[in-house]
Write a protein that holds these residues in place. Structure first.
Motif, short mmCIF file in Angstrom:
data_model
loop_
_atom_site.label_atom_id
_atom_site.label_comp_id
_atom_site.label_asym_id
_atom_site.label_seq_id
_atom_site.Cartn_x
_atom_site.Cartn_y
_atom_site.Cartn_z
N LYS A 1 -2.63 -18.50 -13.99
CA LYS A 1 -3.25 -17.17 -13.90
C LYS A 1 -4.52 -17.15 -14.74
CE LYS A 1 0.22 -14.65 -15.35
NZ LYS A 1 1.02 -13.44 -15.67
N VAL A 2 -5.61 -16.71 -14.11
CA VAL A 2 -6.86 -16.48 -14.82
C VAL A 2 -7.06 -14.97 -14.83
CG1 VAL A 2 -9.34 -16.91 -14.87
CG2 VAL A 2 -7.80 -18.69 -14.03
N GLN A 3 -6.91 -14.36 -16.01
CA GLN A 3 -6.91 -12.90 -16.10
C GLN A 3 -8.00 -12.40 -17.06
OE1 GLN A 3 -2.63 -12.65 -17.23
NE2 GLN A 3 -2.52 -11.13 -15.60
N SER A 4 -8.71 -11.39 -16.60
CA SER A 4 -9.60 -10.67 -17.51
C SER A 4 -8.75 -9.67 -18.29
CB SER A 4 -10.68 -9.93 -16.73
OG SER A 4 -10.09 -8.91 -15.93
N LYS A 5 -9.36 -9.00 -19.27
CA LYS A 5 -8.61 -8.00 -20.03
C LYS A 5 -8.12 -6.88 -19.10
CE LYS A 5 -11.91 -7.73 -23.19
NZ LYS A 5 -12.68 -7.29 -24.38
N GLN A 6 -8.94 -6.54 -18.10
CA GLN A 6 -8.53 -5.51 -17.15
C GLN A 6 -7.36 -6.00 -16.29
OE1 GLN A 6 -9.72 -2.31 -17.02
NE2 GLN A 6 -7.95 -2.06 -15.68
N ASP A 7 -7.40 -7.29 -15.88
CA ASP A 7 -6.30 -7.85 -15.11
C ASP A 7 -5.00 -7.81 -15.91
OD1 ASP A 7 -7.97 -8.46 -12.99
OD2 ASP A 7 -8.41 -10.49 -13.73
N LEU A 8 -5.10 -8.15 -17.20
CA LEU A 8 -3.94 -8.13 -18.08
C LEU A 8 -3.36 -6.72 -18.16
CD1 LEU A 8 -2.32 -9.98 -20.06
CD2 LEU A 8 -3.81 -9.13 -21.87
N SER A 9 -4.25 -5.75 -18.31
CA SER A 9 -3.83 -4.35 -18.38
C SER A 9 -3.21 -3.91 -17.05
CB SER A 9 -5.02 -3.48 -18.72
OG SER A 9 -4.66 -2.13 -18.76
N ASP A 10 -3.82 -4.33 -15.93
CA ASP A 10 -3.30 -3.95 -14.61
C ASP A 10 -1.92 -4.55 -14.37
OD1 ASP A 10 -5.60 -2.54 -14.15
OD2 ASP A 10 -6.54 -4.07 -12.88
N ASP A 11 -1.71 -5.78 -14.84
CA ASP A 11 -0.41 -6.43 -14.69
C ASP A 11 0.67 -5.63 -15.41
OD1 ASP A 11 -0.94 -8.51 -13.05
OD2 ASP A 11 -0.51 -10.10 -14.49
N ILE A 12 0.34 -5.23 -16.65
CA ILE A 12 1.29 -4.46 -17.43
C ILE A 12 1.53 -3.10 -16.79
CG2 ILE A 12 1.69 -3.38 -19.69
CD1 ILE A 12 -0.02 -5.72 -20.86
N ALA A 13 0.44 -2.49 -16.28
CA ALA A 13 0.57 -1.19 -15.60
C ALA A 13 1.46 -1.32 -14.37
CB ALA A 13 -0.81 -0.67 -15.21
N GLN A 14 1.32 -2.43 -13.65
CA GLN A 14 2.13 -2.65 -12.46
C GLN A 14 3.60 -2.77 -12.83
OE1 GLN A 14 1.02 -6.18 -10.30
NE2 GLN A 14 2.07 -5.54 -8.44
N MET A 15 3.86 -3.45 -13.96
CA MET A 15 5.24 -3.59 -14.43
C MET A 15 5.83 -2.22 -14.79
SD MET A 15 6.61 -5.75 -17.72
CE MET A 15 5.77 -4.64 -18.86
N PHE A 16 5.03 -1.41 -15.52
CA PHE A 16 5.50 -0.08 -15.89
C PHE A 16 5.75 0.77 -14.64
CE2 PHE A 16 3.39 -0.49 -20.24
CZ PHE A 16 4.60 -0.69 -20.88
N THR A 17 4.84 0.66 -13.67
CA THR A 17 4.99 1.44 -12.43
C THR A 17 6.26 1.04 -11.70
OG1 THR A 17 2.58 1.63 -12.21
CG2 THR A 17 3.89 2.02 -10.24
N LEU A 18 6.53 -0.27 -11.66
CA LEU A 18 7.74 -0.75 -10.99
C LEU A 18 8.99 -0.21 -11.68
CD1 LEU A 18 8.99 -2.68 -8.87
CD2 LEU A 18 8.92 -4.48 -10.60
N ILE A 19 9.00 -0.26 -13.02
CA ILE A 19 10.15 0.24 -13.77
C ILE A 19 10.32 1.75 -13.56
CG2 ILE A 19 11.07 0.61 -16.09
CD1 ILE A 19 9.72 -2.04 -16.90
N LEU A 20 9.18 2.47 -13.62
CA LEU A 20 9.24 3.92 -13.43
C LEU A 20 9.76 4.29 -12.05
CD1 LEU A 20 6.11 5.62 -15.02
CD2 LEU A 20 8.50 6.01 -15.56
N ASN A 21 9.26 3.58 -11.02
CA ASN A 21 9.71 3.88 -9.65
C ASN A 21 11.20 3.61 -9.51
OD1 ASN A 21 7.17 4.67 -8.85
ND2 ASN A 21 6.60 2.68 -8.02
#
Length: 842
Positions: free
Chosen positions: A693-713
């Motif tokens: 994985k090659v991630q920018s800081k925004q990509d890292l944040s988006d990954d974490i946001a996606q995880m939170f969204t999955l858990i919330l859903n």
């Protein structure tokens, strides 16, 4: 009395239907969870047991614990140990096993399998008994690989195709020499397995000349225990340990059961919430049924029925209702369990084949839950009915709650709520996990206190809606009066919705706040443009850093290289970095000293420094894994976070002491900064590798946001059951309230209120009750979200409370929608009442 109870159940079939449905949903959730988890657990256990068919005894390295200044090591299983195992009396054959992470891409370049389930290993000889070939031949040399049949089917590979894969970063492109079948549980769960010849596997996995495990097959007539005893005599027991195949299978089954137990526990928590909400509905229903039959019960008392008999008759009704709900819930739960398993297959989350498991424990649990919950909820209304004197009941003197009972209830509620707030606030001042249990206790006390106080709170909160209700004229005024006429009933109805919204709001506040905090942490602590890591969290080869440094546009890199050491007799992991570049790639707040990493100078995070009583200028001796020691000096103490922490040492100092250097992450700074073109260039330099994985800081944040969204859903989906039960409660309460007020509604119709007005009155009453529950739930959810955040803030300096106003508005709107929908049938029923018949009704 028994016949009387049964007659009452049959006489009130329609009224009890909603109660049965509410209990049934909770029981269905419980039994469905048990059926699903038991089925999956049994399938995995059977599959894993098959995987040990070729293993009678496994020889594994016995890890040497760290002692004194020596770093613990794992002994090597050499060829000599393999040969000795094969020569042991009672052994028919011995196989050397090598395994490790292997990322395999499909024809579109996407990773096959899921992270840790993508494995690689060695194919033993020309015909490995563990992996029967169905096509092609065994792999030979570095240019060939065999893959499992499920992976070949999913990815569309055939013998002769070229595949892209990676072990630790660099891309490999071998040819598929053969396709095999396997009972490996990881493959059955949707992972992949790629096999090389033994020499190639040893080289790729860094095990040249050694093995991870030696599997020994017993000769005919030799038991597993006898072979184990023989191996224990012939092999150096200080370096290896032996385990029978049965023990391995049992251990694997226990591990699977434990893992499924955690999943089962999580699902059962949500099922418990649904049942808890259902308890309010049941208690409400029986309270209203008993109230409607007070004269009948009084007459029974007058002709000789005792208080116990009255209470018992109500409990018998509850038993019949609970049994019906338990049986139907069990049947529905079996269907839910089967449906969840089918859904996993539809989502490509493959599970091993196996029968649907409906154990005796599941049946007993479903019936026990249905019956006990219903009888428990019905006990208090039954006891209250039995205590009413017959003459008072016939005269309806009992109808109003006494001042003494209201004062007692409000005092008790205030004590519970006050204690809950105090415990929660005290928990916010504690550190991390120490405050979790007190906060949970405080939350339960506060919810109970608010529930007890809800009748008191209902009057002022519902009165606040009076200006809006006046717009609807007489119907609005009547709706407001009806909603506060029986505060206890309104409270029980609103509380069911309140609990679901409390949890939903609290989780949403927590997730949003954590996301914001992690965004701040990434932007505040990291100056690097990109973070490079393995997709599954495994270690990267040092070759990845060398390739990145050779890429156009890359100005600076620093691998983060973890290595164990012994400091003052304790194990401490060091983080190797590029000492000259780490300051340019990070932006860590320095508490004391000067941030310098190089030679014998290191920097230490504040938590580690505090635990070891170090300050800038302190010195200590680190003992490396090769046995050598070095005196190091703390040049600075910095504030660590979840992304960067620990003792940072220059890689030029650390790497010479490491047997097999590997990097957890690589920080990369580029001349042009983060952009799609730069990211594309870096990915191509690494061979467009699906495992990296090659991630920018925004990509890292988006990954974490996606995880939170999955858990919330997922949480929203699970809590939807509790909200659905709450909706049934509103419908039930309104329907029975309409029945209670038949005469009153008839009179309103007679003096001029038309059918539309009656419908509007019932709908507005439902809307007010639902919004009341919604306001309480959102308020409590915000408080709990804040409190949990304060607890997390002790470990996360960047934590910041974020209130999701948009989502909270949607939750309140959802509560309003619940009220409107729940009122459709009761409002229609009220409007269709025959005016004259209703006036004559008792």
């Amino acid at each position: 009395m028994f016949r009387t109870a049964l007659r009452n159940v049959l006489a009130h079939k329609a009224r009890l239907l909603m109660t049965v449905l509410a209990v049934m949903l909770g029981v269905a959730f419980v039994s469905g969870t048990l059926v699903f988890t038991n089925t999956i657990s049994d399938a995995y256990q059977n599959s894993s047991a098959k995987g040990f068919d070729q293993v009678d005894v496994a020889v594994q390295p016995d890890y040497q614990e760290s002692k004194g200044d020596k770093v613990g090591k794992t002994p090597e299983l050499t060829q000599a140990l393999l040969d000795e195992s094969a020569r042991t009396p009672g052994a028919a054959s011995a196989i050397g096993v090598v395994s490790g992470f292997t990322a395999l891409a499909d024809k579109d370049g996407k990773l096959v399998g899921g992270g840790f389930q993508t494995k690689g290993g060695n194919y033993w000889g020309a015909k490995d008994p563990r992996y029967p070939l169905v096509e092609g031949a065994a792999p030979r040399g570095a240019g060939q690989v065999a893959i499992d049949s499920e992976t070949a089917r999913r990815a569309g590979y055939e013998v002769g195709d070229t595949v892209r894969m990676s072990i630790d970063g660099p891309v490999l492109t071998p040819t598929v020499s053969g396709i095999f079948t396997t009972d490996d549980g990881n493959v059955a769960a949707g992972g992949s397995l790629a096999l090389f010849d033994t020499a190639t596997a040893q080289k790729l996995f860094g095990k040249t000349g050694t093995y991870d495990e030696i599997d020994v097959k017993a000769a005919p007539g030799t038991s597993q225990t006898a072979l184990k005893a023989a191996l224990d005599k012939s092999l150096p027991t200080k370096l290896v340990e032996t385990t029978t195949g049965k023990e391995l299978a049992d251990n694997q089954a226990e591990m699977i059961s434990s893992q499924m137990g955690s999943f089962r526990q999580m699902l059962l928590v949500f099922a418990g919430i649904a049942l808890f909400v259902g308890t309010f509905i049941i208690a409400n229903t029986f309270t209203m049924l008993v109230a409607q039959r007070t004269k009948e019960l009084a007459l029974l008392r007058a002709v000789g029925a005792s208080r116990r008999q009255i209470t018992r008759s109500v409990l018998v009704e509850a038993f019949v209702v609970g049994t019906a709900a338990g049986v139907t819930g069990l049947v529905a739960g079996i269907g839910i369990g089967a449906g969840m398993r089918s859904l996993m297959g539809a989502l490509d989350a493959t599970v091993p084949d196996g029968p649907l498991v409906v154990s005796g424990g599941t049946v007993a649990t479903a019936l026990a839950v249905g019956i006990l919950i219903t009888m428990l909820a019905a006990w208090l209304p039954g006891r209250r009915a039995a205590k009413i004197p017959p003459v008072a009941a016939m005269s309806s003197v009992h109808a109003q709650a006494t001042t003494k009972s209201l004062v007692l209830r409000n005092t008790l509620g205030a004590l519970f709520a006050g204690a809950g707030v105090a415990v929660v606030l005290a928990a916010t001042t504690m550190n991390g996990s120490d405050g979790q249990a007190p906060m949970g206790i405080g939350a339960v006390l506060l919810i109970l206190g608010v529930f007890i106080l809800t009748p008191l709170l209902s009057r002022p909160l519902i009165a606040a809606a009076a200006p809006v209700l006046r717009v609807f004229g007489t119907a609005g005024k009547l709706a407001r009066q009806n909603s506060v006429r029986n505060p206890r009933r309104t409270a029980a109805t609103a509380s069911a919705l309140m609990i679901g919204l409390t949890l939903i709001t609290g989780m949403t506040v927590m997730a949003g706040s954590l996301q914001k905090s992690i965004d701040k942490m990434a932007s505040a602590a990291i100056r690097a443009d990109y973070i490079v890591s393995m997709a599954n969290g495994n270690e990267l080869s040092p070759d990845v850093d060398r390739k990145l440094n050779a890429t156009d546009g890359v100005t600076t890199t620093s691998p983060l290289r973890n290595a164990p050491s012994r400091i003052d007799g304790e194990t401490e992991y060091l983080t190797g970095v590029n000492g000259s570049a780490i300051g340019k790639l990070t932006d860590l707040k320095v508490d004391s000293g000067s941030f310098k990493v190089g030679g014998g100078q290191v920097v230490v995070d504040s938590d580690t420094a505090k635990s070891r009583d170090w300050t800038a200028g302190s010195t200590f001796t680190a003992h490396y894994e090769d046995g050598k020691a070095q005196r190091l000096t703390v040049s600075a103490v910095y504030e660590g976070n979840e992304l960067i922490r620990g003792i940072m040492v220059d890689n030029r100092t650390l790497t010479p002491h490491l047997t097999d250097p590997a990097d957890m992450q690589i920080l990369v700074k580029t001349a042009d900064g983060a952009s799609d073109a730069t990211k594309d260039r870096l990915e191509k330099a690494l061979g467009t590798n699906p495992a990296v994985k090659v991630q920018s800081k925004q990509d890292l944040s988006d990954d974490i946001a996606q995880m939170f969204t999955l858990i919330l859903n997922m949480v929203y989906g699970l809590l939807a059951m509790a909200v659905l039960v709450a909706v049934l409660g509103v419908i039930n309460t309104l329907a029975m309230s309409v029945f209670e007020r038949s005469q009153e509604i008839g009179m309103l119709r007679a003096i001029g209120l038309d059918r539309k007005g009656v419908k509007r009155m019932v709908r507005l009453e439902s809307l007010v009750i639902s919004l009341f529950g919604g306001v309480l739930g959102i308020g409590l959810g915000v408080f709990f979200g804040w409190a949990a955040g304060e607890l997390l803030g002790t470990k996360m300096a960047t934590y910041e409370l974020v209130l999701p106003w948009g989502r909270m508005a949607l939750f309140l709107l959802g509560a309003a929608v619940v009220g409107v929908l729940a009122a459709l049938w009761p409002a229609r029923r009220a409007a269709r009442l025959n005016m004259l018949s209703a006036i004559k009704a008792e």
